[in-house]
Design an enzyme around this catalytic site. Sequence first.
Site, PDB file in Angstrom:
ATOM      1  N   GLU B 244       0.872  -1.188   0.000  1.00  0.00           N
ATOM      2  CA  GLU B 244       0.000   0.000   0.000  1.00  0.00           C
ATOM      3  C   GLU B 244       0.905   1.233   0.000  1.00  0.00           C
ATOM      4  O   GLU B 244       2.038   1.158   0.464  1.00  0.00           O
ATOM      5  CB  GLU B 244      -0.857   0.038   1.284  1.00  0.00           C
ATOM      6  CG  GLU B 244      -1.831  -1.127   1.412  1.00  0.00           C
ATOM      7  CD  GLU B 244      -2.231  -1.393   2.858  1.00  0.00           C
ATOM      8  OE1 GLU B 244      -1.794  -0.636   3.764  1.00  0.00           O
ATOM      9  OE2 GLU B 244      -2.965  -2.363   3.080  1.00  0.00           O
ATOM     10  N   LYS B 246       2.553   4.474   1.342  1.00  0.00           N
ATOM     11  CA  LYS B 246       2.819   4.993   2.686  1.00  0.00           C
ATOM     12  C   LYS B 246       2.548   6.482   2.630  1.00  0.00           C
ATOM     13  O   LYS B 246       3.269   7.232   1.983  1.00  0.00           O
ATOM     14  CB  LYS B 246       4.258   4.725   3.102  1.00  0.00           C
ATOM     15  CG  LYS B 246       4.538   5.167   4.524  1.00  0.00           C
ATOM     16  CD  LYS B 246       5.938   4.789   4.950  1.00  0.00           C
ATOM     17  CE  LYS B 246       6.167   5.028   6.440  1.00  0.00           C
ATOM     18  NZ  LYS B 246       5.494   6.157   7.026  1.00  0.00           N
ATOM     19  N   GLU B 295      -4.844   6.653   7.529  1.00  0.00           N
ATOM     20  CA  GLU B 295      -3.973   7.823   7.587  1.00  0.00           C
ATOM     21  C   GLU B 295      -4.700   8.955   6.867  1.00  0.00           C
ATOM     22  O   GLU B 295      -5.189   8.764   5.748  1.00  0.00           O
ATOM     23  CB  GLU B 295      -2.640   7.501   6.897  1.00  0.00           C
ATOM     24  CG  GLU B 295      -1.616   8.600   6.965  1.00  0.00           C
ATOM     25  CD  GLU B 295      -0.411   8.265   7.853  1.00  0.00           C
ATOM     26  OE1 GLU B 295      -0.376   7.184   8.476  1.00  0.00           O
ATOM     27  OE2 GLU B 295       0.491   9.111   7.916  1.00  0.00           O
ATOM     28  N   ARG B 405       5.572  -3.288  16.921  1.00  0.00           N
ATOM     29  CA  ARG B 405       6.373  -2.936  15.750  1.00  0.00           C
ATOM     30  C   ARG B 405       7.036  -4.232  15.302  1.00  0.00           C
ATOM     31  O   ARG B 405       8.180  -4.503  15.614  1.00  0.00           O
ATOM     32  CB  ARG B 405       7.413  -1.896  16.130  1.00  0.00           C
ATOM     33  CG  ARG B 405       8.089  -1.234  14.945  1.00  0.00           C
ATOM     34  CD  ARG B 405       9.190  -0.300  15.397  1.00  0.00           C
ATOM     35  NE  ARG B 405       8.683   0.915  16.027  1.00  0.00           N
ATOM     36  CZ  ARG B 405       8.192   1.950  15.362  1.00  0.00           C
ATOM     37  NH1 ARG B 405       8.092   1.915  14.042  1.00  0.00           N
ATOM     38  NH2 ARG B 405       7.775   3.020  16.011  1.00  0.00           N
TER      39      ARG B 405
END
Lengths: 247, 550
Positions: B244, B246, B295, B405
């Site tokens: 995807e 960023k 986002e 993470r």
Amino acid sequence: MLKATIDADIFKEAIDAISALIPECRLHTDDDGISTRAVDTANVAMIGLSLKKEAFDSYKASKSQLGIDISKMKNIFGMAGKGDLISLEMADNAQKMSVSVHGYNYSITLLDTNTIRKDPNPPTINLPGKIVIKGEDLNNALKAAAVISDKIALGINPKDQTFYLVAEGDTDHIRRDFSKDELVSLTPAEARSLFSLDYLKDMGKVMSKAAEVEIFLGIDHPVRFSFDIAGGNGHVEYLLAPRIEAD
Amino acid sequence: MLFMDFSRCCERLEGTSGRLDMIDIIAAELPGLTGEELPVFVRFIMGRIFADWSSRKLGIGPNLLYEAAGAVAGISKEKVIEKINSTGDVGQAVEELLSVKSQMTFFHEELDLVHVYTSLIEIAEMEGKKSQREKLLAVRRLLGNAHPLEGRYLARILLEELRIGVGEGSVREAVAKAFGVDSALVEHAQQALNDMGEVARLAKVGPDALRDVQITPFHPVRMMLAQQGSIADMIAEHGEIAAEFKYDGSRFQFHKKGNWARLYSRRLEDVTGALPDVIRQLLDATDHDVILDGEVIAIKDGKPMPFQSVLRRFRRRHDVAEAQEAIAMVPNVFDILWLDGETLIDLPLSERRRRLEAVVTQYVAPQVTSGDPAIITQTYEDALAAGHEGIMIKVPASPYSPGQRGKNWIKIKPEVDTLDLAVIGAEWGEGKRAHVFGSFLVACQDAGRLVPLSRVATGFSDEQLAEVYELLKETVLKTSGKEVTFEPSLVFEVGYAELQASSNYEGGFALRFPRFIRLRDDKDISDIETIGSIRERYKRQANSAQAYQH
């Protein structure tokens, strides 16, 4: 139940005496009048106040407790003029009190008395030294000291028969000796204790209106101030814990 | 539990360096706590007051605390600040003040752990013009009843900086140990609930209670994070991968139930009020009850705007309508965590993606899945050409791991070496910068401790220096000469040319040519680089240097 009218200035005097220490209080009412006893948030100062029914123009009350927001009450007095009467009225177990002053009719929500700290028991302490002084003289001395420092020592010199106040600032110093002639009376006993002016300043303002203030002192002990309000129909006792410095 | 017992426990932990010993100390306390005490103890021991998902704030600044401490000790606020400057630690300063406090009191009430917590809730709920005064009185009452040792930890909790080195990992292990449950189960429940206190309470009930947890709408969970890596490695390891764009914007989590919707930032703050346009767009995009991850980017004249313009909107509380006109905010949704009452985080990404596409009609970020490096690389080129930061590549079979993470999400972007570091000190500027801070001491973290790493003095515009000064001036802990020390609160993104081994800074490294890139006010102190990851970078850097030499 409470139904009373009182001279606005007299009631204001009583509320001011309380507000010097605490923002809210539990007021007790009964046949003889109203009273409160409370300690400030930091557990450093206590007040006991009573206002006899004779202080009121009319007074009728059953035994009860009212949670009063003192700061709110003070604002309401802003509406009163000289010689105005304030009337207070509250039904049994009511949540609200009607307060009328100068044509304004307030309905004031009372505080839940369960949320107010329970009445403190005054400690039993023996304070051998006693001074009786004009309220105004006492307040002036405290005000003068507050310019220099944030703490003040109150003491009695039995030899010289004087009551003294000493404040030590970072750079400055102030001392005021009251000879016996300047006082109403003095019961000499060795006494000296240190107190926070933070508290005394506010108490002093209230006491400045009293013709006479009794001061009870010991060595590194609390101080008790005792004085009348409402032309002798009310009484206030302040108790203030000392500061004790290690050095 | 008395607050004194809690304080003694903190003191023991503070004097313990081994992680296993710390876990043992905490695990020993937990079984004896009631259901009411357990969540409070667990949050307090991590230096938190409220659940992590909660945006509730105590609203006590250092100044209010100093004033309260002064009133209790019977000294002026200035003397309190002097004391803090000389000890360098608020907790220790308050402890020393209380141990020599000269003001006597008529009564003493022992502080109880739960009672302290309920007092803090009351403080947080105080609002209005008199609230600062009320908060002050409430803090005075707490400190007035505190023994010196209690004062040490109470002061630090009030400022939400306990710093006794207890991290979430240790608490997780301690909860698992104390109640005999699998620590993976504890971790999983924490990911869904985002409140270790509640997780501990459930662990006491039993493993089934932990297993049954669901995400609750309007209790935001932490964002899943990405590591750096390479396209080739990912394809070699996983075959087909999902790519995807960023986006250089701000991460958000969108919660919707019926017509009620909230938007949370990366730090899980409620930013709904600042972004009404984004809320409207997302409400129009689905009829379902959802929690979405995405986002938001700023678009002006069809082009993505720099990250700063998005942040400005996130921070905005006033004149939102006016700001809406200037820059269009566009959400890009790439994940779904919860759908119509069902928690989806354990499903594979491919399945979540299928559901996302089924229920959200607009703003779903495009995704390319392929095992062909050329196709993924083309996506990367396309992303850069369109003005985006790079691409994210994700393992299609992977669950959504809140707060992790891990290796399931990899970010690919042009090589710029930057570190997110905490600002812990500064020097006053000179010349035209004499009235602002000019050079900053920045730190990374090591097991909850901040370790100085470098100074940063270049890369700032005058406006940025002024902005940073405004943000930092209230947090000054200590001043000596030109040097000031801050209560750590700001995160800088710092660029550098090279990592060097150095004995000048405690961390053992120094940055070559450090320069300020931007303010990361979407990041918390806990998000900054760890000393471990810096060692990793140093190793990688050394390896690639060797590769060039040969």
